[in-house]
Scaffold this motif. Structure first.
Motif, PDB file in Angstrom:
ATOM      1  N   CYS A  34       0.851  -1.188   0.000  1.00 20.90           N
ATOM      2  CA  CYS A  34       0.000   0.000   0.000  1.00 20.90           C
ATOM      3  C   CYS A  34       0.886   1.237   0.000  1.00 20.90           C
ATOM      4  CB  CYS A  34      -0.898  -0.002   1.238  1.00 20.90           C
ATOM      5  SG  CYS A  34      -1.916   1.478   1.403  1.00 20.90           S
ATOM      6  N   ASP A  35       0.630   2.150  -0.937  1.00 18.16           N
ATOM      7  CA  ASP A  35       1.394   3.397  -0.950  1.00 18.16           C
ATOM      8  C   ASP A  35       0.528   4.600  -0.593  1.00 18.16           C
ATOM      9  OD1 ASP A  35      -0.078   3.977  -3.210  1.00 18.16           O
ATOM     10  OD2 ASP A  35       1.643   4.265  -4.517  1.00 18.16           O
ATOM     11  N   THR A  36      -0.649   4.349  -0.064  1.00 18.99           N
ATOM     12  CA  THR A  36      -1.643   5.364   0.299  1.00 18.99           C
ATOM     13  C   THR A  36      -1.901   6.368  -0.821  1.00 18.99           C
ATOM     14  OG1 THR A  36      -0.073   6.795   1.491  1.00 18.99           O
ATOM     15  CG2 THR A  36      -1.260   5.154   2.795  1.00 18.99           C
ATOM     16  N   CYS A  37      -1.718   5.941  -2.052  1.00 18.93           N
ATOM     17  CA  CYS A  37      -2.102   6.711  -3.251  1.00 18.93           C
ATOM     18  C   CYS A  37      -1.561   8.142  -3.249  1.00 18.93           C
ATOM     19  CB  CYS A  37      -3.613   6.713  -3.413  1.00 18.93           C
ATOM     20  SG  CYS A  37      -4.314   5.088  -3.648  1.00 18.93           S
ATOM     21  N   GLY A  38      -0.304   8.291  -2.920  1.00 14.56           N
ATOM     22  CA  GLY A  38       0.281   9.630  -2.936  1.00 14.56           C
ATOM     23  C   GLY A  38      -0.356  10.562  -1.930  1.00 14.56           C
ATOM     24  N   LYS A  42      -7.538   6.549  -2.347  1.00 14.41           N
ATOM     25  CA  LYS A  42      -8.782   6.376  -3.082  1.00 14.41           C
ATOM     26  C   LYS A  42      -9.778   5.519  -2.311  1.00 14.41           C
ATOM     27  CE  LYS A  42      -6.368   6.877  -7.479  1.00 14.41           C
ATOM     28  NZ  LYS A  42      -5.372   7.700  -6.857  1.00 14.41           N
ATOM     29  N   CYS A  43      -9.277   4.574  -1.519  1.00 11.77           N
ATOM     30  CA  CYS A  43     -10.164   3.693  -0.763  1.00 11.77           C
ATOM     31  C   CYS A  43     -10.969   4.474   0.266  1.00 11.77           C
ATOM     32  CB  CYS A  43      -9.380   2.566  -0.096  1.00 11.77           C
ATOM     33  SG  CYS A  43      -8.026   3.122   0.954  1.00 11.77           S
ATOM     34  N   ALA A  44     -10.349   5.464   0.902  1.00 11.32           N
ATOM     35  CA  ALA A  44     -11.065   6.274   1.888  1.00 11.32           C
ATOM     36  C   ALA A  44     -12.138   7.123   1.212  1.00 11.32           C
ATOM     37  CB  ALA A  44     -10.090   7.157   2.665  1.00 11.32           C
ATOM     38  N   ASP A  45     -11.814   7.653   0.035  1.00 14.58           N
ATOM     39  CA  ASP A  45     -12.794   8.460  -0.704  1.00 14.58           C
ATOM     40  C   ASP A  45     -13.969   7.607  -1.169  1.00 14.58           C
ATOM     41  OD1 ASP A  45     -11.265  10.741  -0.393  1.00 14.58           O
ATOM     42  OD2 ASP A  45     -10.309  10.566  -2.361  1.00 14.58           O
ATOM     43  N   ALA A  46     -13.708   6.350  -1.503  1.00 14.07           N
ATOM     44  CA  ALA A  46     -14.746   5.470  -2.050  1.00 14.07           C
ATOM     45  C   ALA A  46     -15.651   4.872  -0.990  1.00 14.07           C
ATOM     46  CB  ALA A  46     -14.097   4.344  -2.846  1.00 14.07           C
ATOM     47  N   SER A  77     -18.659  -4.137   4.501  1.00  8.29           N
ATOM     48  CA  SER A  77     -18.031  -5.071   3.546  1.00  8.29           C
ATOM     49  C   SER A  77     -18.560  -4.907   2.123  1.00  8.29           C
ATOM     50  CB  SER A  77     -18.208  -6.516   4.011  1.00  8.29           C
ATOM     51  OG  SER A  77     -17.593  -6.724   5.256  1.00  8.29           O
ATOM     52  N   CYS A  78     -18.818  -3.661   1.708  1.00 11.92           N
ATOM     53  CA  CYS A  78     -19.361  -3.418   0.367  1.00 11.92           C
ATOM     54  C   CYS A  78     -18.337  -3.688  -0.733  1.00 11.92           C
ATOM     55  CB  CYS A  78     -19.903  -1.996   0.255  1.00 11.92           C
ATOM     56  SG  CYS A  78     -18.640  -0.701   0.266  1.00 11.92           S
ATOM     57  N   GLY A  79     -17.036  -3.551  -0.415  1.00 11.22           N
ATOM     58  CA  GLY A  79     -15.981  -3.833  -1.385  1.00 11.22           C
ATOM     59  C   GLY A  79     -15.581  -2.673  -2.275  1.00 11.22           C
ATOM     60  N   LYS A  80     -16.162  -1.492  -2.074  1.00 11.37           N
ATOM     61  CA  LYS A  80     -15.814  -0.343  -2.913  1.00 11.37           C
ATOM     62  C   LYS A  80     -14.349   0.053  -2.743  1.00 11.37           C
ATOM     63  CE  LYS A  80     -20.437   1.686  -3.159  1.00 11.37           C
ATOM     64  NZ  LYS A  80     -20.961   0.923  -4.172  1.00 11.37           N
ATOM     65  N   CYS A  81     -13.802  -0.103  -1.542  1.00 11.25           N
ATOM     66  CA  CYS A  81     -12.396   0.212  -1.295  1.00 11.25           C
ATOM     67  C   CYS A  81     -11.489  -0.717  -2.105  1.00 11.25           C
ATOM     68  CB  CYS A  81     -12.066   0.121   0.187  1.00 11.25           C
ATOM     69  SG  CYS A  81     -12.429  -1.476   0.944  1.00 11.25           S
ATOM     70  N   GLU A  82     -11.850  -1.980  -2.151  1.00 12.10           N
ATOM     71  CA  GLU A  82     -11.076  -2.968  -2.900  1.00 12.10           C
ATOM     72  C   GLU A  82     -11.119  -2.672  -4.400  1.00 12.10           C
ATOM     73  OE1 GLU A  82     -10.888  -7.831  -3.378  1.00 12.10           O
ATOM     74  OE2 GLU A  82     -12.084  -6.959  -1.772  1.00 12.10           O
ATOM     75  N   GLU A  83     -12.260  -2.248  -4.898  1.00 13.61           N
ATOM     76  CA  GLU A  83     -12.434  -1.958  -6.325  1.00 13.61           C
ATOM     77  C   GLU A  83     -11.539  -0.822  -6.813  1.00 13.61           C
ATOM     78  OE1 GLU A  83     -16.566  -1.138  -7.041  1.00 13.61           O
ATOM     79  OE2 GLU A  83     -17.189  -3.094  -6.255  1.00 13.61           O
ATOM     80  N   CYS A  85      -8.628   0.341  -5.380  1.00 14.93           N
ATOM     81  CA  CYS A  85      -7.228   0.279  -4.948  1.00 14.93           C
ATOM     82  C   CYS A  85      -6.305   0.015  -6.138  1.00 14.93           C
ATOM     83  CB  CYS A  85      -7.047  -0.815  -3.901  1.00 14.93           C
ATOM     84  SG  CYS A  85      -5.344  -0.973  -3.312  1.00 14.93           S
ATOM     85  N   PRO A  86      -5.491   1.007  -6.537  1.00 15.43           N
ATOM     86  CA  PRO A  86      -4.615   0.812  -7.700  1.00 15.43           C
ATOM     87  C   PRO A  86      -3.487  -0.186  -7.436  1.00 15.43           C
ATOM     88  CG  PRO A  86      -4.164   2.922  -6.694  1.00 15.43           C
ATOM     89  CD  PRO A  86      -5.356   2.345  -5.974  1.00 15.43           C
ATOM     90  N   GLN A  87      -3.101  -0.365  -6.190  1.00 10.75           N
ATOM     91  CA  GLN A  87      -2.038  -1.309  -5.843  1.00 10.75           C
ATOM     92  C   GLN A  87      -2.576  -2.732  -5.701  1.00 10.75           C
ATOM     93  OE1 GLN A  87       0.366   1.087  -6.513  1.00 10.75           O
ATOM     94  NE2 GLN A  87       1.547  -0.014  -5.020  1.00 10.75           N
ATOM     95  N   GLU A  88      -3.888  -2.866  -5.623  1.00 16.34           N
ATOM     96  CA  GLU A  88      -4.554  -4.147  -5.407  1.00 16.34           C
ATOM     97  C   GLU A  88      -4.095  -4.827  -4.113  1.00 16.34           C
ATOM     98  OE1 GLU A  88      -4.303  -6.532  -8.966  1.00 16.34           O
ATOM     99  OE2 GLU A  88      -5.388  -5.035 -10.141  1.00 16.34           O
ATOM    100  N   THR A  89      -3.861  -4.014  -3.093  1.00 16.97           N
ATOM    101  CA  THR A  89      -3.467  -4.572  -1.802  1.00 16.97           C
ATOM    102  C   THR A  89      -4.639  -4.696  -0.846  1.00 16.97           C
ATOM    103  OG1 THR A  89      -2.843  -2.372  -1.011  1.00 16.97           O
ATOM    104  CG2 THR A  89      -1.085  -3.760  -1.877  1.00 16.97           C
ATOM    105  N   ILE A  90      -5.606  -3.804  -0.941  1.00 17.82           N
ATOM    106  CA  ILE A  90      -6.707  -3.824   0.018  1.00 17.82           C
ATOM    107  C   ILE A  90      -7.685  -4.945  -0.340  1.00 17.82           C
ATOM    108  CG2 ILE A  90      -8.279  -2.172  -1.077  1.00 17.82           C
ATOM    109  CD1 ILE A  90      -8.501  -0.902   1.799  1.00 17.82           C
ATOM    110  N   LYS A  91      -8.081  -5.699   0.671  1.00 19.51           N
ATOM    111  CA  LYS A  91      -8.971  -6.842   0.476  1.00 19.51           C
ATOM    112  C   LYS A  91     -10.073  -6.810   1.521  1.00 19.51           C
ATOM    113  CE  LYS A  91      -6.211  -8.960  -2.536  1.00 19.51           C
ATOM    114  NZ  LYS A  91      -5.977  -8.015  -3.571  1.00 19.51           N
ATOM    115  N   VAL A  92     -11.294  -7.088   1.083  1.00 23.16           N
ATOM    116  CA  VAL A  92     -12.417  -7.228   2.006  1.00 23.16           C
ATOM    117  C   VAL A  92     -12.475  -8.701   2.389  1.00 23.16           C
ATOM    118  CG1 VAL A  92     -14.908  -6.997   2.294  1.00 23.16           C
ATOM    119  CG2 VAL A  92     -13.648  -5.308   0.962  1.00 23.16           C
ATOM    120  N   THR A  93     -12.278  -8.978   3.678  1.00 27.03           N
ATOM    121  CA  THR A  93     -12.181 -10.366   4.133  1.00 27.03           C
ATOM    122  C   THR A  93     -13.487 -10.905   4.693  1.00 27.03           C
ATOM    123  OG1 THR A  93     -11.537  -9.786   6.386  1.00 27.03           O
ATOM    124  CG2 THR A  93      -9.765 -10.013   4.762  1.00 27.03           C
TER     125      THR A  93
END
Length: 112
Positions: A34-38, A42-46, A77-83, A85-93
């Protein structure tokens, strides 16, 4: 943002094993993290529920960086954060009290 020296990395996996949010994956060819998108995650915004938010984290006196804070009570657990994530690190478990993994909290435990 945590920056890895990939040329000097011996791929031992110590950083991956110590990360409390599973935000690091060491592969034979690269380190996915995760690089916190500069500093504009984006996950927090979504997140429609506000379960992920951005806070300033003081690295040393006078030097701050952005970090992600997760509130499991608000997560549906909507998964919008995962969708997004440009790094594809965030996962809804879906695991109770740890619905989301893969976001950097700037704990610095991965630092060698």
């Amino acid at each position: 943002m945590i920056v890895f020296n990939e040329d000097g990395c011996i791929k031992c996996g110590a950083c991956e094993g110590t990360c409390p949010t599973s935000a690091i994956e060491v592969t034979p060819n690269s380190i996915i993290h995760c690089d916190t998108c500069g500093e504009e995650p984006k996950c927090a915004d979504a997140c429609p529920q506000g379960a992920l938010k951005v806070e300033d984290y003081e690295i040393t006196e006078g030097i701050t960086q952005k970090r992600l804070v997760f509130n499991s009570v608000l997560c549906d657990s909507c998964g919008k954060c995962e969708e997004v994530c440009p790094q594809e690190t965030i996962k809804v478990t879906g695991a109770k009290l740890k619905e989301v993994e893969g976001f950097c909290v700037m704990c610095q435990k991965c630092m060698c």
